[in-house]
Design a protein around this motif. Structure first.
Motif, mmCIF file in Angstrom:
data_model
loop_
_atom_site.group_PDB
_atom_site.id
_atom_site.type_symbol
_atom_site.label_atom_id
_atom_site.label_comp_id
_atom_site.label_asym_id
_atom_site.label_seq_id
_atom_site.Cartn_x
_atom_site.Cartn_y
_atom_site.Cartn_z
ATOM 1 N N VAL A 86 0.872 -1.187 0.000
ATOM 2 C CA VAL A 86 0.000 0.000 0.000
ATOM 3 C C VAL A 86 0.899 1.224 0.000
ATOM 4 C CG1 VAL A 86 -1.917 1.171 1.134
ATOM 5 C CG2 VAL A 86 -1.687 -1.323 1.331
ATOM 6 N N VAL A 87 1.222 1.710 -1.185
ATOM 7 C CA VAL A 87 2.215 2.781 -1.307
ATOM 8 C C VAL A 87 1.638 4.086 -1.841
ATOM 9 C CG1 VAL A 87 4.129 1.181 -1.566
ATOM 10 C CG2 VAL A 87 2.886 1.927 -3.590
ATOM 11 N N GLY A 88 0.485 4.027 -2.496
ATOM 12 C CA GLY A 88 -0.102 5.228 -3.064
ATOM 13 C C GLY A 88 -1.337 5.673 -2.313
ATOM 14 N N ASN A 91 -6.405 4.369 -2.684
ATOM 15 C CA ASN A 91 -7.472 3.907 -1.787
ATOM 16 C C ASN A 91 -7.910 4.992 -0.805
ATOM 17 O OD1 ASN A 91 -7.297 1.380 -2.955
ATOM 18 N ND2 ASN A 91 -5.909 0.577 -1.417
ATOM 19 N N GLY A 92 -7.551 6.225 -1.073
ATOM 20 C CA GLY A 92 -7.831 7.298 -0.124
ATOM 21 C C GLY A 92 -6.616 7.534 0.753
ATOM 22 N N ARG A 93 -6.837 7.880 1.993
ATOM 23 C CA ARG A 93 -5.729 8.128 2.903
ATOM 24 C C ARG A 93 -4.904 6.867 3.098
ATOM 25 N NH1 ARG A 93 -7.648 10.380 8.362
ATOM 26 N NH2 ARG A 93 -5.377 10.337 8.683
ATOM 27 N N ARG A 94 -3.610 6.980 2.877
ATOM 28 C CA ARG A 94 -2.747 5.801 2.905
ATOM 29 C C ARG A 94 -2.749 5.127 4.269
ATOM 30 N NH1 ARG A 94 2.881 7.002 0.549
ATOM 31 N NH2 ARG A 94 3.000 8.312 2.414
ATOM 32 N N ALA A 95 -2.721 5.918 5.328
ATOM 33 C CA ALA A 95 -2.691 5.337 6.674
ATOM 34 C C ALA A 95 -3.947 4.517 6.944
ATOM 35 C CB ALA A 95 -2.532 6.436 7.722
ATOM 36 N N VAL A 96 -5.095 5.036 6.520
ATOM 37 C CA VAL A 96 -6.359 4.314 6.729
ATOM 38 C C VAL A 96 -6.382 3.043 5.899
ATOM 39 C CG1 VAL A 96 -8.859 4.452 6.454
ATOM 40 C CG2 VAL A 96 -7.588 6.439 7.303
ATOM 41 N N ALA A 97 -5.920 3.131 4.648
ATOM 42 C CA ALA A 97 -5.892 1.957 3.779
ATOM 43 C C ALA A 97 -4.981 0.874 4.351
ATOM 44 C CB ALA A 97 -5.423 2.358 2.383
#
Length: 223
Positions: A86-88, A91-97
């Motif tokens: 999960v680098v981009g 999916n929305g906010r990276r931390a949440v994803a």
């Protein structure tokens, strides 16, 4: 005589037609064909699919290392694997994803991953039948495949498409491994109780009642 302007007929889609996403986010009414812009539901489906793919990739990357990893070190192992996938911000906010994907990976590792088996590979090619997510070789139970799905409801966990896919992998597994093949586990991350085992004879049974349940593979009695 009044002028009559010709207008093309508008394509209509039956409002009662429903589709269900791969990751079971619920039935979604099809949008009219004349409107090409993605809906909120379309974006939700796409996000769920991406996160499922990312979870699969992270699990495949660490599956062979988990049996030799101490419990205290597992969170860091999973965190690093998820961070690589999960680098981009698609999916929305990276931390949440990353939290969402990490939860799926944790569930497989903590609940389903058979530490008493040898990891035999990921994305296992089954000629003419597709690719099984994971393969394991257990010293007593035999060789089996894991097919991972992300469901939030049991209602669609056992749909015809999923069962057909399992049957294809059973055919491939028995062809390749013969009597050593023990079946295919359908692991429904997000709804563990809905998981199934399809045996070599094609019968599907709730996983927790079988010899390939997590408790049975760990050598513990089935509750």
């Amino acid at each position: 005589m009044p002028h009559t302007q010709w207008r093309p007929r508008t394509s209509q889609v039956d409002g009662g037609t429903l589709v269900t996403s791969l990751y079971d986010i619920g039935p979604i009414a099809l949008a009219p064909a004349a409107d090409p812009s993605p809906t909120v539901n379309d974006r939700h489906i796409a996000t769920a699919r991406r996160q499922g793919t990312q979870a699969h990739a992270a699990i495949a990357a660490i599956a062979g290392r988990v049996p030799g990893t101490a419990d205290d070190d597992l969170p860091d192992l999973i965190r690093r694997a998820v961070a690589e996938q999960v680098v981009g911000r698609e999916n929305g906010r990276r931390a949440v994803a990353r939290v969402r994907v990490s939860g799926l990976v944790h569930q497989y590792v903590r609940v389903f991953l058979p530490r008493t088996a040898t990891f035999a590979g990921a994305e296992v090619h089954t000629p003419g039948h597709g690719r099984a997510d994971l393969a394991w070789d257990h010293p007593h139970a035999g060789i089996f495949y894991d097919e991972l799905k992300t469901y939030r409801s049991a209602d669609t966990a056992h749909d015809a498409a999923a069962l057909t896919q399992l049957a294809r992998y059973v055919t491939a597994g028995t062809t390749r491994h013969g009597l050593a093949f023990a079946g295919v586990r359908l692991l429904t991350l997000g709804n563990t109780a809905a998981s199934l085992l399809m045996a070599p004879d094609g019968r599907a049974t709730p996983l927790w009642d079988t010899h390939l349940s997590p408790t049975a593979l760990a050598g513990r009695p089935t509750p």
